[in-house]
Design a protein around this motif. Structure first.
Motif, short mmCIF file in Angstrom:
data_model
loop_
_atom_site.label_atom_id
_atom_site.label_comp_id
_atom_site.label_asym_id
_atom_site.label_seq_id
_atom_site.Cartn_x
_atom_site.Cartn_y
_atom_site.Cartn_z
N ILE A 22 3.81 29.59 34.85
CA ILE A 22 4.15 28.61 35.88
C ILE A 22 4.09 27.24 35.20
CG2 ILE A 22 3.56 27.69 38.15
CD1 ILE A 22 1.92 30.29 38.58
N ALA A 77 7.82 22.46 36.74
CA ALA A 77 8.35 23.08 37.97
C ALA A 77 7.46 22.74 39.16
CB ALA A 77 8.44 24.58 37.80
N LEU A 78 6.13 22.78 38.95
CA LEU A 78 5.20 22.48 40.03
C LEU A 78 5.30 21.01 40.43
CD1 LEU A 78 3.01 23.70 41.83
CD2 LEU A 78 1.34 23.06 40.09
N TYR A 84 7.97 18.98 40.24
CA TYR A 84 9.18 18.74 41.03
C TYR A 84 9.05 19.34 42.43
CZ TYR A 84 11.57 17.05 36.84
OH TYR A 84 11.95 16.33 35.74
N THR A 85 8.41 20.49 42.52
CA THR A 85 8.23 21.13 43.82
C THR A 85 7.35 20.28 44.73
OG1 THR A 85 8.41 23.31 42.78
CG2 THR A 85 7.47 23.24 44.99
N TYR A 120 0.35 32.12 43.87
CA TYR A 120 1.09 31.00 44.45
C TYR A 120 0.51 30.57 45.78
CZ TYR A 120 4.86 31.05 41.01
OH TYR A 120 5.58 30.95 39.86
N ALA A 128 6.51 24.34 50.27
CA ALA A 128 7.37 24.13 49.09
C ALA A 128 6.90 24.97 47.90
CB ALA A 128 7.38 22.65 48.72
N VAL A 129 5.59 24.99 47.63
CA VAL A 129 5.07 25.73 46.47
C VAL A 129 5.20 27.23 46.70
CG1 VAL A 129 3.01 26.19 45.07
CG2 VAL A 129 3.52 23.85 45.79
N LEU A 169 8.69 28.16 45.97
CA LEU A 169 8.83 28.25 44.51
C LEU A 169 8.34 29.61 44.02
CD1 LEU A 169 9.26 26.91 41.66
CD2 LEU A 169 6.86 26.20 41.81
N TYR A 191 10.53 32.39 42.15
CA TYR A 191 10.09 32.81 40.81
C TYR A 191 9.89 34.33 40.75
CZ TYR A 191 7.18 33.38 36.67
OH TYR A 191 6.67 33.80 35.48
#
Length: 504
Positions: free
Chosen positions: A365, A369-370, A372-373, A417, A470-471, A474, A478
């Motif tokens: 992870i 990416a985290l 922007y999320t 997550y 949001a996360v 993601l 993923y």
């Protein structure tokens, strides 16, 4: 300058520069601000950049190793009452010293500040115990969180309307730059000693559970005291004529912040000294490195908080009030979302979470990416908060469906997550939210003639809830991509084998 420190300051610059340029653009082309006010903001931004660089380096050198060491020792303790008592005391002491808690206490009418502070600290202490026991006894995080939020929303029925947004805001405010790094590291330390296959997943979720404690505590206070109204400290924009006046603003704020940060770090220092005396965990060289790390953490937090308190609060208030004027009101939501997208990158605890996630997941992870999320999540949060300011809609029309979606997603998303998502809510709603976005919302609410306590307050709660969704989205994307990749890889591996069998 230390190479590592240069790297951290460079990261801080890249995080703070976008929001600085946005404010500069708005002050020139959309909302003309006086030169002295813009100068105040830029001096604050410089202090924020240097402070964030020092703080993140200091946390890596001191607070993270200490938290992980204490967490790993907990798993070896045979007496459960010792774990409960020591965990409660740590949660209580760290929270009571959180600088943002004083801000929260001053917002509530009819309830003495000390009562608010001690009650919220007790709430965090109790829920840190619950979080630790959850890991030890391997209780499902999703089921526990669902049960607790059902209780929270049931309790909300009895809380005075003007008091409700402050109650939900307290969950984000009290998990600030002091508590978050330590609690995150504590979770990693606990999970590192576990032989459970879900050890990585269990290392997250502590911040999320500790965020629920203050919400329940402040709600209970509201029910017990039943204040007729909740007041707030109005944001006062200083009158500045010269550069000397700008310097005086920061000179006035600096000693106040030094005292707050010293009081905030003192309990952690006491915990560290006692831990070292009883366990002899760290060697002399490690102790020296951690001591330097504490100095970096102290200096960084002082500069950071001085910058945002003296430089960001007045600009946030002015921008909000000007954008909510009749001519520019149509821009309030999109520009609020733009500010929200970039401002989360300037939260010091976000950098700590991103690194922790990347380390625990062995890079699967990515921090990028985290990041922007979280930015997308906070942008949506601020957009919804500005909608509330303009319409006066009750906060529950937003929180109930948003938490409902977040809790429902927890059944379909990989466990790691879920923990990260619920931690991210408390991490994203840090000092930048309370010192820039909250004054921004208050200024806008004042301009449209709304009720500041019911319509502007609650923005911290909004910033804390949307990243949960949001996360997890993601995580869903993923995990779906990983399954598809594995499926295609299996097909590719089996294809030549089948061909070989046919040839034979």
């Amino acid at each position: 300058m230390n190479k590592k420190l240069k790297e951290k300051i460079s990261e801080a610059l890249s995080s703070v520069l976008p929001i600085t340029l946005i404010v500069l653009f708005l002050s020139i082309f959309v909302v003309p601000l006086s030169t002295d006010t813009v100068l105040l903001f830029f001096v604050g931004a410089v202090l924020l950049i240097v402070g964030m660089g020092l703080f993140t380096l200091g946390v890596e050198m001191s607070m993270m190793p200490m938290g992980e060491a204490i967490g790993s020792k907990f798993t070896k303790a045979k007496k459960i009452w010792m774990i409960i008592l020591s965990t409660f005391l740590m949660g209580f002491l760290i929270t009571i010293a959180e600088p943002d808690l004083d801000v929260l206490a001053s917002q509530v009418a009819s309830i003495p500040d000390d009562v608010i502070i001690f009650t919220v600290a007790a709430g965090v202490g109790v829920f840190l115990v619950i979080a630790i026991l959850r890991i030890i006894f391997q209780v499902s995080f999703s089921k526990l969180v669902i049960g607790l939020y059902i209780f929270v929303f049931a309790l909300a029925i009895f809380v005075p309307d003007d008091f409700l947004p402050v109650s939900f805001d307290s969950g984000g405010v009290t998990t600030g730059p002091i508590t978050v790094p330590f609690i995150l590291a504590l979770g990693v330390g606990l999970a590192s000693r576990s032989n459970d296959k879900d050890a990585n997943e269990n290392s997250f979720g502590l911040v999320a559970l500790c965020s629920i404690g203050p919400i329940i505590a402040v709600m209970l206070l509201g029910i017990i005291y039943h204040p007729s109204e909740a007041t707030y400290d109005p944001v006062i924009v200083p009158q500045l004529d010269t550069m000397q006046d700008v310097a005086k603003v920061f000179a006035h704020e600096l000693p106040i912040i030094v005292g707050e940060v010293a009081r905030a770090l003192l309990p952690l220092g006491i915990v560290f000294i006692l831990f070292q005396l009883f366990t002899k965990q760290f060697r002399k060289r490690q102790l020296m490195k951690m001591s330097v790390g504490f100095i970096y953490t102290f200096a960084g937090l002082v500069l950071f908080l001085t910058g945002v308190n003296a430089g960001f609060i007045p600009v946030g208030k002015l921008l909000g009030s000007e954008l909510a004027s009749e001519n520019l009101r149509i821009l309030l939501i999109p520009l609020g979302m733009l500010i929200g997208y970039f401002i989360v990158a300037a939260e010091p605890a976000v950098h700590v979470l991103n690194k922790q996630v990347e380390d625990v997941s062995d890079g699967e992870i990515s921090a990028k990416a985290l990041k922007y999320t979280l930015s997308i999540g906070v942008a949506i949060s601020v957009g919804l908060a500005m909608l509330r300011v303009l319409t006066g809609l009750h906060i529950m029309w937003f929180l109930i469906p948003l938490y409902g979606i977040a809790l429902a997603l927890s059944f379909f998303v990989p466990k790691i997550y879920v923990g990260i998502a619920f931690d991210s809510g408390g991490v994203a709603s840090g000092p930048m939210t309370s010192t820039f976005l909250l004054p921004f919302a208050m200024g806008a609410c004042e301009a449209v003639g709304g009720n500041i306590m019911s319509d502007a307050f609650g923005i911290v709660a909004m910033v804390a809830v949307v990243p949960l969704i949001a996360v997890q989205v993601l995580g869903l994307i993923y995990s779906t991509n990983v399954r598809l990749f594995k499926s295609k890889a299996t097909e590719a591996d089996s294809f030549p084998v089948l061909l070989g069998e046919e040839d034979e």
